[in-house]
Structure formats: C-alpha cells, structure tokens
Design an enzyme around this catalytic site. Structure first.
Site, PDB file in Angstrom:
ATOM      1  N   SER A  56     -11.085   4.082  10.404  1.00 55.06           N
ATOM      2  CA  SER A  56     -12.776   4.730  10.765  1.00 55.06           C
ATOM      3  C   SER A  56     -13.681   5.159   9.283  1.00 55.06           C
ATOM      4  CB  SER A  56     -12.507   6.495  10.621  1.00 55.06           C
ATOM      5  OG  SER A  56     -11.073   6.712  11.219  1.00 55.06           O
TER       6      SER A  56
HETATM    7  N1  SAH Z   1      -7.232   7.738   8.920  1.00 53.56           N
HETATM    8  C1  SAH Z   1      -7.183   6.291   8.701  1.00 53.56           C
HETATM    9  C2  SAH Z   1      -7.248   5.608   9.952  1.00 53.56           C
HETATM   10  C3  SAH Z   1      -6.544   4.986  10.557  1.00 53.56           C
HETATM   11  S1  SAH Z   1      -6.277   4.574  12.348  1.00 53.56           S
HETATM   12  C4  SAH Z   1      -7.981   5.922   7.761  1.00 53.56           C
HETATM   13  O1  SAH Z   1      -8.945   6.147   7.696  1.00 53.56           O
HETATM   14  O2  SAH Z   1      -8.387   4.408   7.938  1.00 53.56           O
HETATM   15  C5  SAH Z   1      -5.358   5.058  13.108  1.00 53.56           C
HETATM   16  C6  SAH Z   1      -3.930   5.328  13.088  1.00 53.56           C
HETATM   17  O3  SAH Z   1      -3.431   6.024  13.857  1.00 53.56           O
HETATM   18  C7  SAH Z   1      -3.224   3.923  12.842  1.00 53.56           C
HETATM   19  O4  SAH Z   1      -2.749   3.174  11.426  1.00 53.56           O
HETATM   20  C8  SAH Z   1      -2.260   4.019  14.392  1.00 53.56           C
HETATM   21  O5  SAH Z   1      -1.191   2.961  13.358  1.00 53.56           O
HETATM   22  C9  SAH Z   1      -1.637   4.758  13.535  1.00 53.56           C
HETATM   23  N2  SAH Z   1      -0.928   5.513  14.757  1.00 53.56           N
HETATM   24  C10 SAH Z   1      -1.762   5.801  16.227  1.00 53.56           C
HETATM   25  N3  SAH Z   1      -0.925   7.098  16.890  1.00 53.56           N
HETATM   26  C11 SAH Z   1      -0.141   7.413  15.771  1.00 53.56           C
HETATM   27  C12 SAH Z   1       1.575   8.470  15.279  1.00 53.56           C
HETATM   28  N4  SAH Z   1       1.855   8.630  16.734  1.00 53.56           N
HETATM   29  N5  SAH Z   1       1.967   8.550  14.383  1.00 53.56           N
HETATM   30  C13 SAH Z   1       1.690   7.584  13.292  1.00 53.56           C
HETATM   31  N6  SAH Z   1       0.194   6.871  13.384  1.00 53.56           N
HETATM   32  C14 SAH Z   1       0.346   7.301  14.697  1.00 53.56           C
END
Ligand code: SAH
Length: 209
Positions: A56
């Site tokens: 994000s």
């Molecule tokens: N908090 C991170 C966001 C990464 S994008 C940041 O600030 O950079 C969102 C993430 O959620 C991805 O890495 C994706 O693999 C993860 N994700 C999606 N569904 C999920 C689930 N059910 N359990 C754990 N992770 C999940």
C-alpha cells in the site's frame, strides 16, 4: 533525513500523531521493497512485491494505523504482511505484533526485512489470515490489508473488548477502509476512513480462491 518528504506528505494528508510520524521517519521503506524498486521507496505510491500484490502507499498505511490509536502497550494482529513495511511501523507503536501472510515467500522476505531493520517484537506467520490467529488472541487492535465484503467472524471474535479494527470493505468499484470497535462483545462500525483499492482477502472467511 531521506524520509522528510514522505513524512511531510503524510502530515499534510491529516496524520498528526507525533509517535506515528516519528515511526515513519525512522523506518527505512527502501528495506521493505524489492531491490529494483528501491529508488521509488521514498515516494508515496504503491510498489509491486510479486504474486500480483502491491504494498500500500505509505499515506494510506499511515491513515489506517492512525485510526487504531496505538499508545504503546497493545498486542496487534495484522493480516497481509506483504514485505513487512506496515508491520515495522506497528512494531514501533505497540508492544507486540503478529502478522499473517498467505504467501510463504512474501513472509520470508518480510521476516528478513524486519530482522535487518532491527525489529524484534513482530512475528510473521504463514497462513490464512481470514481465520485470524486464535492461539495469540485476544488482540487490542486488528488491521487488515486486503478487502472482503465483511469482517471475517474470527477477527471480530479475537478482538479484545474496547479494541479497534481497521479493514477495507469491498463495495462495488472501490473498497471503503472502515474503522470498527468492539463494545459489549459486539463489533460496531464506527466510520469510513477513505475509499481505496485493495487486493482481495483470499481465504476461508474472505474471498474464495
Ligand atoms: N500490509 C502490506 C500489504 C501487502 S498487500 C503492506 O503494507 O505492504 C496485501 C497482502 O495480503 C498480500 O501480501 C497478500 O498475499 C495478503 N493476503 C491476502 N489474503 C490473505 C489471507 N487470507 N491471509 C493472509 N494474507 C493474505
């Protein structure tokens, strides 16, 4: 300071908490993006991290963390670790962070990035975050970085009484980042923070694969 501009952008976006602004100033985002994207790490923009997932943009991360009103003693659950940037910020603002990521290689990157940044109070777990982390509950705050139509029931259950939860709720063309709080054992919707685009929360209690 390399992150002065980013801190200023985040301040102008409405974040005033000095602890949060200090955490952003002290957390080198270039350590939490793939090597090819290091030159872009100081910009307020999302960066691809593989598996079609973006981190994000920092101002959105800051706005979501701000809504949790962390003061220091909290245990926090984060769903969707990615490369661990938001995890590192949370670790500076709370006592202990548990973060769940469904992709093992992303979790491995996050662990290495957090260790390199000297973060010792964050544990990254590989699994389906839509089930939460029952063995570590209750959590004073929960932050979800992927969208679903509603808050998965296990996350509401694992939130402590009086705790806060921030999550993007899928609503047609956009996701609405929404703040909830737990009162008398029930999750109550508090307010919308902002519209945004998130990846789906893929899992048993989220979006089916
Ligand atoms: N908090 C991170 C966001 C990464 S994008 C940041 O600030 O950079 C969102 C993430 O959620 C991805 O890495 C994706 O693999 C993860 N994700 C999606 N569904 C999920 C689930 N059910 N359990 C754990 N992770 C999940």
């Amino acid at each position: 300071m390399p992150y002065d501009t980013l801190v200023e952008i985040i301040r102008q976006s409405g974040v005033t908490d000095p602890r949060l602004l200090a955490a952003i100033a002290a957390t080198p985002r270039d350590r939490f993006v793939p090597a090819r994207s290091v030159p872009r790490a100081q910009f307020d923009e999302p960066i691809p991290i593989g598996h079609g997932q973006p981190t994000s943009q920092p101002s959105l991360v800051a706005e979501m963390i701000d809504a949790l009103l962390l003061s220091g003693p909290e245990t926090v659950l984060e769903i969707g670790t990615g490369y661990g940037y938001q995890t590192a910020l949370l670790a500076r603002l709370a006592r202990q962070v548990y973060s769940v990521e469904r992709h093992a290689d992303l979790a491995e990157h996050a662990r290495a990035n957090l260790a390199a940044a000297g973060v010792t109070n964050a544990e990254v777990v590989v699994g389906d975050g839509s089930a939460g982390l029952p063995g570590r509950a209750p959590f004073d705050a929960v932050i979800v970085s992927a969208a679903a139509a509603e808050v998965p029931a296990p996350l509401a259950e694992q939130l402590a009484e009086g705790g806060r939860l921030v999550m993007p709720i899928a609503a047609g063309v956009a996701d609405i980042v929404t703040l909830f709080a737990k009162r008398r054992g029930r999750l109550e919707r508090r307010r919308s923070l902002t519209p945004a685009q998130f990846v789906p929360l893929v899992g048993r209690n989220g979006t089916p694969l």
